[in-house]
Scaffold this active site. Structure first.
Site, PDB file in Angstrom:
ATOM      1  N   GLU A 120     -11.352  -4.907  -3.438  1.00 42.71           N
ATOM      2  CA  GLU A 120     -10.446  -3.826  -3.801  1.00 42.71           C
ATOM      3  C   GLU A 120     -10.158  -3.886  -5.314  1.00 42.71           C
ATOM      4  O   GLU A 120      -9.414  -4.741  -5.779  1.00 42.71           O
ATOM      5  CB  GLU A 120      -9.142  -3.944  -3.020  1.00 42.71           C
ATOM      6  CG  GLU A 120      -9.336  -4.027  -1.518  1.00 42.71           C
ATOM      7  CD  GLU A 120      -8.131  -4.640  -0.829  1.00 42.71           C
ATOM      8  OE1 GLU A 120      -7.007  -4.137  -1.042  1.00 42.71           O
ATOM      9  OE2 GLU A 120      -8.306  -5.642  -0.107  1.00 42.71           O
ATOM     10  N   HIS A 126     -10.431   0.663   0.284  1.00 43.23           N
ATOM     11  CA  HIS A 126     -10.201  -0.510   1.134  1.00 43.23           C
ATOM     12  C   HIS A 126     -11.305  -0.671   2.176  1.00 43.23           C
ATOM     13  O   HIS A 126     -11.039  -1.034   3.322  1.00 43.23           O
ATOM     14  CB  HIS A 126      -8.831  -0.400   1.817  1.00 43.23           C
ATOM     15  CG  HIS A 126      -8.207  -1.712   2.172  1.00 43.23           C
ATOM     16  ND1 HIS A 126      -8.787  -2.606   3.041  1.00 43.23           N
ATOM     17  CD2 HIS A 126      -7.039  -2.288   1.767  1.00 43.23           C
ATOM     18  CE1 HIS A 126      -8.005  -3.658   3.178  1.00 43.23           C
ATOM     19  NE2 HIS A 126      -6.937  -3.497   2.406  1.00 43.23           N
ATOM     20  N   HIS A 158       0.818  -1.219   0.000  1.00 42.90           N
ATOM     21  CA  HIS A 158       0.000   0.000   0.000  1.00 42.90           C
ATOM     22  C   HIS A 158       0.851   1.268   0.000  1.00 42.90           C
ATOM     23  O   HIS A 158       0.429   2.317   0.493  1.00 42.90           O
ATOM     24  CB  HIS A 158      -0.955   0.012   1.186  1.00 42.90           C
ATOM     25  CG  HIS A 158      -1.989  -1.082   1.157  1.00 42.90           C
ATOM     26  ND1 HIS A 158      -2.473  -1.618  -0.021  1.00 42.90           N
ATOM     27  CD2 HIS A 158      -2.626  -1.736   2.176  1.00 42.90           C
ATOM     28  CE1 HIS A 158      -3.378  -2.557   0.280  1.00 42.90           C
ATOM     29  NE2 HIS A 158      -3.479  -2.654   1.581  1.00 42.90           N
TER      30      HIS A 158
END
Length: 349
Positions: free
Chosen positions: A313, A178, A107
């Site tokens: 996602e 998310h 991320h």
């Protein structure tokens, strides 16, 4: 559409104030987003008995988001998911990223987009646009850009997340949202009774560190086949290598969007009657059954445990920069990164 409501959402450790922006449509459905992390905080949907349920996990104020590690509702970028070896190569130049996940990059952390204050650049009764300036070299990536994230709530009970940016150098951009969904209501316990239906014939297996191997495998005859609908918990603990390595579902599936904005999946609750249809233009979706939630205390004092939610996602495949057979995540200088994902809700009474 009713008027946009703005209220305080708490104070960060540095003294900065966060705000919550609440949209509500004529059907009584509401969505609340915050300028801290451009995150989706609340999403209230009526169940089959007309009771309003908040169907996303999260916290009651900004301190939970500042201190938490779960990415609840987060706008994740510059590149979501994992990049193997925490480095990328663009135009012959290697760029080093932070190693924050077993020597890999997850991320784009640890200086996450969702741990920063965003600026509201526009709003209306049905939408809020957040913007974050990401300078050249930010998180190790080349190129400066202004990332815009717009949340829109429509009268057909859809919440759309729209990402827009134009970099000034060739760079990787791979945004996602998310949110952790539990359509029986946040805090209601396991989400493994939900049924997921998804038009996907293939998935990308990963190694023990959740980095794709580069293979593309058919779902036919495996617990990864959701084409005709599958209860999430039915085979999640089966003796199948991908599920053993991921400790549940935590994998990328190939979508048939070809860049078009279409319906790709449907998630149906087992108790509330709430159904969520997901639309996107992205080529892949990571399905994650919250395998690593470890007793976080969330909204209303709820205790969130492993598999109490499911994330969907949408994005380019994980580690796509290292696999020529995956759709490329590089956005060229001066080109517009422009992508949408929508979650639309209905209730089977």
């Amino acid at each position: 559409m009713k008027q946009l409501t703005v209220r305080d959402f708490g104070t960060l450790k540095n003294g900065e104030k966060a705000h919550l922006y609440i949209m509500e449509n004529e059907n009584g459905i509401s969505a609340a987003v915050t300028d801290y992390g451009a995150a989706l905080v609340n999403l209230r949907i009526p169940d089959k008995n007309g009771v309003m349920l908040d169907v996303v996990l999260g916290f009651d104020d900004v301190s939970g988001y500042e201190n938490g590690t779960e990415c609840f509702g987060a706008s994740v970028g510059r590149s979501a998911n994992r990049i193997g070896g925490a480095s990328i190569e663009i135009n012959g130049t290697t760029y080093k990223l932070a190693e924050n996940d077993h020597g890999n990059n997850l991320h784009s952390g640890p200086d996450y987009y969702f741990k920063r204050m965003w600026t509201v650049s526009g709003s209306g009764d049905d939408h809020v646009t957040f913007v974050l300036h990401s300078p050249d070299g930010d998180q190790g990536y080349p190129g400066a850009l202004d990332m815009h994230v717009t949340y829109t709530l429509d009268e057909e009970n859809g919440i759309t997340v729209h990402y827009e940016a134009v970099p000034d150098k060739d760079t990787v951009i791979n945004m996602t949202n998310h949110s952790y969904f539990n359509l029986n209501g946040q805090g209601s316990g396991t989400a493994l009774g939900h049924t997921l239906t998804m038009d996907s014939d293939f998935f990308t297996p990963a190694d023990g560190e959740a980095i794709p191997t580069g293979e593309i495998l058919p779902v036919e005859g495996t617990p990864m086949d959701f084409r005709t609908g599958r209860v999430l918990g039915d085979e999640i603990d089966s003796d199948y290598e991908a599920l053993r390595l991921g400790e549940g579902y935590d994998h990328n599936w190939l979508l048939k969007t070809e860049g078009k904005f279409i319906k790709v999946a449907e998630l149906a609750a087992d108790k509330s009657g709430i159904v969520m249809d997901m639309y996107t233009d992205r080529p892949g979706v990571q399905i994650y059954t919250a395998n690593f939630l470890e007793g976080s205390t969330g909204k209303g004092g709820a205790c969130y445990r492993s598999r109490d939610a499911v994330c969907l996602e949408t994005h380019f495949y994980p580690d796509a920069i290292h696999h020529e057979n995956f759709p490329g995540p590089v956005c060229r200088a001066g080109e517009k990164y422009d992508t949408r994902t929508m979650y639309r809700f209905r209730t089977d009474r």
